[in-house]
Write a protein that holds these residues in place. Sequence first.
Motif: not given
Length: 333
Positions: A293, A303, A306
Motif C-alpha cells: 500500500s 490511497y 490501494s
Amino acid sequence: LLLSAVFTCFGFAATAYLTFGHILLLYLFYGVCVGCGAGFSYNAVVGSVSSWFPEKRGFASGVLLMGFGASTLVLGSLASAFIDGGIISWQMTFALFGVIAGIALLIGSLFLRFPKAEELQAFTVSAAASQNAPKNSLTTFEMLKTRAFWMVFIFAVFGSAIGSGVISHAKQIVLDCGVNAAIATLCVGILSVANGFGRVLFGMLYDRKGRSGAMYTAILFLVGAVVLLLFSLKAAATLPVIPGLLLVGMAYGAMPTTSAAFVAQQFGPKYYATNFSVMNLTLMVSSFTSVISSTLVASSGSYISSFYLYLVFCGVMLLISLLLNGRKAKQSV
C-alpha cells in the motif's frame, strides 16, 4: 506460557536499556523476543482454552481473540499516556510492561491446561450430534496435504491483508477523506473496537451458520467497507468513513476467529495447537500488504489505488468461498 513469560519480560526489559544507535538490538529484543513471547502465549491460550468448548469453538475463540485485539488499544493507550504525559520515561514504561506481562503469564501457566484424554473424549462424544464434531484428528503434515486448508489459508491471507492495509494507514486515510485530526484519532480507536467486537460476532456466526456463513458475511463486510472508503477518498466525503471503518474492523476480526474454529472443526482436537499455529502464519504473510500500500501511495499519490487492489482481493476471496463451499455441497450429495 513459561517461555512466553521469559521472552516477553526479557525483551521489554532489555529494550528499556537500549541507547541511540543500537537499531539491530532493538530488532532483536523488541522485534524477536517480545514478538516470540506474544506468539507463544497467543497460540498456547487459544489452543488450550478452545479445546474445552467443542460445541462453541467459534464463540470461545472469538472472545479470546477479542482480548488479544483489545490489548493493542488498552496497553498502547496506557503506554502513550505514560510517555506522552510525562508520567514516567519510555524506558521505565517498557520495563514496567515487561514485569507485568511476565507475572501475568507466570500466574496463567499455573492454571491453564489442555483437557486430559478422557475429558477430551467426553467432549467429543457430547459434541457428536453437533455439526462441529470432526470425524478424526489430522496431524499437521496431513492437514497441509488437504485442499481445504490451503483454500481457507489463502482466504484468510487476503482478508487479513485488507484489514492490515487499512489499519496500518488508517489515520492518514481518514485525513485524506477530509476528516480533521482530532476526529481521525477517534476513528482509529473505533476501528480497534470494531476489530475486537468482530471476533466475537463472527465466532457466534460460525457456531450458528458454519464456515460458509461466516466467510460470505466477511466478504460482504469487506466489499461494503472498501466501497464506502473508496467513495470517501474520491469524493472527499466524511459521512461514509465511520461505517466503512466499522465494517473493515469487524471483517478483519473475522479472519483469526474463523480460521481458529475451522482448524478445530475440520482437523480435530488432538493436534489443534500445532495446526492452529500453522494457520496463524496467514498474519505473517498478510502483514506485507501495508508495504504494498505504501508503494502504491508513493507512485500514485493517493490511497485510491490501494482500495482498487482490495476489491480484487475481495473477488479472490469470493471465488475461493464458492469453490470451497460448492465442493463441500457436492461431497455431501
